[in-house]
Design a protein around this motif. Structure first.
Motif, PDB file in Angstrom:
ATOM      1  N   GLN A 185       0.712  -1.103  -0.037  1.00  0.00           N
ATOM      2  CA  GLN A 185      -0.020  -0.199  -0.043  1.00  0.00           C
ATOM      3  C   GLN A 185       0.995   1.209   0.102  1.00  0.00           C
ATOM      4  OE1 GLN A 185      -3.392   0.194   0.041  1.00  0.00           O
ATOM      5  NE2 GLN A 185      -3.408  -1.584  -0.857  1.00  0.00           N
ATOM      6  N   PRO A 206      -5.674   5.524   7.681  1.00  0.00           N
ATOM      7  CA  PRO A 206      -7.137   4.816   7.563  1.00  0.00           C
ATOM      8  C   PRO A 206      -7.162   3.590   7.428  1.00  0.00           C
ATOM      9  CG  PRO A 206      -6.597   6.998   6.014  1.00  0.00           C
ATOM     10  CD  PRO A 206      -5.375   6.275   6.689  1.00  0.00           C
ATOM     11  N   GLN A 207      -6.239   2.777   7.029  1.00  0.00           N
ATOM     12  CA  GLN A 207      -6.582   1.318   6.992  1.00  0.00           C
ATOM     13  C   GLN A 207      -6.168   0.734   8.258  1.00  0.00           C
ATOM     14  OE1 GLN A 207      -5.090  -0.875   3.173  1.00  0.00           O
ATOM     15  NE2 GLN A 207      -4.633   0.942   2.686  1.00  0.00           N
ATOM     16  N   ARG A 284     -15.133  -0.020   5.903  1.00  0.00           N
ATOM     17  CA  ARG A 284     -15.580   0.218   4.495  1.00  0.00           C
ATOM     18  C   ARG A 284     -14.587  -0.241   3.589  1.00  0.00           C
ATOM     19  NH1 ARG A 284     -13.525   4.714   5.850  1.00  0.00           N
ATOM     20  NH2 ARG A 284     -12.674   6.331   4.053  1.00  0.00           N
ATOM     21  N   GLY A 285     -15.066  -1.288   2.657  1.00  0.00           N
ATOM     22  CA  GLY A 285     -14.348  -1.617   1.474  1.00  0.00           C
ATOM     23  C   GLY A 285     -13.550  -2.919   2.102  1.00  0.00           C
ATOM     24  N   PHE A 286     -13.894  -3.412   2.988  1.00  0.00           N
ATOM     25  CA  PHE A 286     -13.176  -4.683   3.404  1.00  0.00           C
ATOM     26  C   PHE A 286     -14.007  -5.911   3.485  1.00  0.00           C
ATOM     27  CE2 PHE A 286      -9.952  -1.834   4.826  1.00  0.00           C
ATOM     28  CZ  PHE A 286      -8.652  -2.336   4.449  1.00  0.00           C
ATOM     29  N   GLY A 287     -15.223  -5.832   2.810  1.00  0.00           N
ATOM     30  CA  GLY A 287     -16.248  -6.628   2.935  1.00  0.00           C
ATOM     31  C   GLY A 287     -17.082  -7.043   4.126  1.00  0.00           C
ATOM     32  N   LYS A 289     -19.743  -5.316   4.815  1.00  0.00           N
ATOM     33  CA  LYS A 289     -21.049  -4.662   4.781  1.00  0.00           C
ATOM     34  C   LYS A 289     -21.873  -5.162   5.689  1.00  0.00           C
ATOM     35  CE  LYS A 289     -22.170  -3.587   0.037  1.00  0.00           C
ATOM     36  NZ  LYS A 289     -23.106  -3.930  -1.125  1.00  0.00           N
TER      37      LYS A 289
END
Lengths: 310, 274
Positions: A185, A206-207, A284-287, A289
């Motif tokens: 990253q 953020p990650q 968010r964005g890490f599956g 939901k």
């Protein structure tokens, strides 16, 4: 359609029965035992000094100490992971020192720090006076002098003590979070022309938050409870101390402890709801939901919190 | 300055903990040229590619990109290491596509393409969005801009990664085995985007095992082994008529693997027909 006989779980029914009996015993105790004195508990909960203590020492103290702890902790984590051995070493020494000191002891010391500067704490360029003296002259570069005894008292000393201590723990949490992000990253960010600082702020942190938030929630909850140590500074504008004071004035010590337990339970429930929200945001964005169950849980939780506030 | 190569590498050396990976690489790449680096794994081609973008620092030799010495400045006959900020500025001119995509998972496809435009180039969000949408359309993903990387297939992720690199308007694109992590049926869509990019005149250096792509798109293939350039030339010459033993061995092994793979695919297709 399959119409099969489901597996029986007799153990579950036994457990339900045992827990039901225990719950009934507990409710019986709460309702019938006169020592609880629920009317007094209700009154103690909302006494003005208690509410003021709750807002200032307990809640504001938690928020400020965590703000200091988290921001300093992130800085320490970045220092610890830096290529610069001086910075990395300094961060290590900091963590070593503040993790070793119990908070009760640290807060007691914080309240007495004023003794180091009996003539007031001067703010200015350090060592100017000494250097001028060594050169045979005299000079002073002090812009302002503050009363150290006043400074190191009350909320300031308390927040400083709790925040400095917290930073040592947050540094380790933030470090684990930063290390959890794939090095690719940072490379991708660098390849786009982002400098290391920008890559850290926009891409890595953020990650890392996904890993940092859950233990930080625990730390916040622990901090909320540790504000009850603020009396060591001493800071009296704090919820538990105020409730105890009522208890010792009225000789109804047990009901005021129950009142404290109720306040801690209420605030903790709110904090847990906030934590769940933050975890969803940084997930968010890490599956991750929200599933319908999560959604339902959230509604119930927020419903509870809103009801409590009203 | 016509005639000056866009990339010039001179006697590049690189070692990892005493293990020498590059043993003096010389390579010029002209503007607009497409160069494919071939070679067995461990031959140093990926490391060399990363050196061009300064993701690795080199221990010997020089690399110039667009006439500018990478990572150093020559003053009074001595090399001075550039400050991180200057190195970041040099990297801005070079787009890079990674084997494992390395998309930012916490941003949507469009967010990935917009990020560096805003934070590095200082464009407004509206400008970055327009350019981002244009690029996502170009790689055929205009309808996927609000998807997070985890919601995209490998091929789609890699195409977003290409769009993200192009958003910086690079003079040079580096591809590090861009299709190696993809399921075979997704390789084609990524190669198609790269082919289109090559036809549009982009200077590209591609580390790849896709012989078909190298033969069809590359202006030159460079065969590397054990940290040196063994031979190079027009793709048809090198691939069809290799001069060196090491190149022959490598190519025949690749060919064999491809044949076996094709045979396996055929077998499966027939099995499915039955």
């Amino acid at each position: 359609m399959i119409d099969a006989v489901p597996v029986r779980h007799p153990g579950r029914w036994v457990a339900v029965a045992v827990l039901a009996v225990l719950a009934a015993m507990l409710i019986d105790l709460l309702v019938t035992n006169k020592a609880f004195d629920w009317d007094f508990v209700r009154q103690a909960l909302v006494q003005t000094p208690v509410i003021r203590g709750l807002l200032v020492g307990t809640l504001l103290g938690t928020v400020l100490a965590m703000l200091l702890g988290v921001s300093l902790g992130v800085v320490l984590a970045v220092m610890r992971l830096s290529d610069n051995p001086v910075l990395a070493g300094a961060a290590w020494v900091y963590t070593w020192f503040f993790r070793a000191i119990p908070r009760l002891v640290l807060l007691t010391i914080m309240g007495t720090l004023g003794i180091l500067w009996p003539d007031g704490l001067g703010l200015g360029v350090p060592f100017v006076h000494q250097i001028a003296h060594a050169l045979g002259g005299s000079a002073d570069a002090t812009f302002a002098t503050v009363n150290a005894n006043k400074l190191f008292s009350g909320l300031f000393a308390g927040v400083l003590g709790l925040g400095l201590s917290e930073a040592a723990y947050m540094a380790e949490i933030a470090r684990a979070g930063i290390l959890s992000v794939d090095p690719g990253q940072r490379e991708a960010a660098n390849a786009l022309g982002m400098g290391n600082g920008l890559a850290m702020r926009r891409i890595v942190l953020p990650q890392a938050m996904r890993v940092i938030v859950p233990p930080t929630g625990n730390e916040t909850i622990a901090m909320l409870k540790d504000t009850s140590l603020l009396i060591a500074v001493p800071l009296g504008t704090e919820m538990f101390f105020q409730l105890e004071a009522i208890g010792s004035r009225t000789f109804k010590t047990f009901p005021v402890y129950i009142a404290a337990v109720i306040w801690y339970l209420v605030i903790n429930s709110v904090l847990m709801a906030v934590q769940a929200r933050l975890e969803r945001h940084f997930g968010r964005g890490f599956g991750t939901k929200p599933t319908p169950t999560d959604q339902a849980n959230r509604t119930t939780m927020l419903g509870l919190a809103a009801g409590g506030a009203r | 300055m016509t005639g000056q190569p866009l990339v010039r590498a001179l006697n590049v050396h690189k070692a990892f903990h005493g293990n020498v990976v590059l043993k003096g690489i010389d390579l010029d790449v002209a503007a607009g040229e497409v160069v494919c680096l071939l070679g067995p794994s461990g031959s140093g081609k990926t490391t060399f590619l990363r050196c061009i973008n300064q993701l690795e620092t080199i221990e010997g030799g020089r690399i110039w990109v667009d006439g500018e010495l990478a990572g150093y400045e020559e003053m009074d006959g001595r090399l001075h290491r550039l400050h991180d900020k200057r190195i970041a500025a040099q990297r801005r001119e070079i787009g890079m596509v990674f084997q494992r995509f390395n998309l930012f998972p916490h941003m949507t496809a469009l967010g990935n393409v917009m990020e560096a435009q805003v934070t590095v180039k200082g464009k407004s969000k509206a400008e970055a969005r327009t350019r981002g949408l244009e690029l996502l359309n170009r790689v055929g993903l205009g309808d996927r801009c609000d998807h997070y990387p985890s919601q995209l297939s490998g091929g789609q992720q890699q195409r977003v990664a290409i769009a993200r690199a192009l958003a910086m308007d690079p003079k040079l694109m580096l591809f590090d085995e861009p299709t190696s992590a993809l399921d075979p049926e997704l390789v084609g869509e990524v190669l198609a985007v790269m082919r289109e990019l090559a036809q549009a005149g982009m200077t590209m250096i591609v580390v790849t095992h896709e012989m078909g792509f190298a033969r069809e798109v590359a202006d030159r293939v460079v065969f590397m082994d054990a940290g040196v350039v063994v031979e190079q030339g027009p793709p048809l010459e090198v691939i069809n008529n290799p001069q060196h033993e090491r190149t022959k061995t490598f190519l025949s092994r690749i060919r064999q693997e491809n044949d076996e793979y094709a045979a396996a695919l055929e077998e499966r297709a027939e099995a499915e027909k039955l």
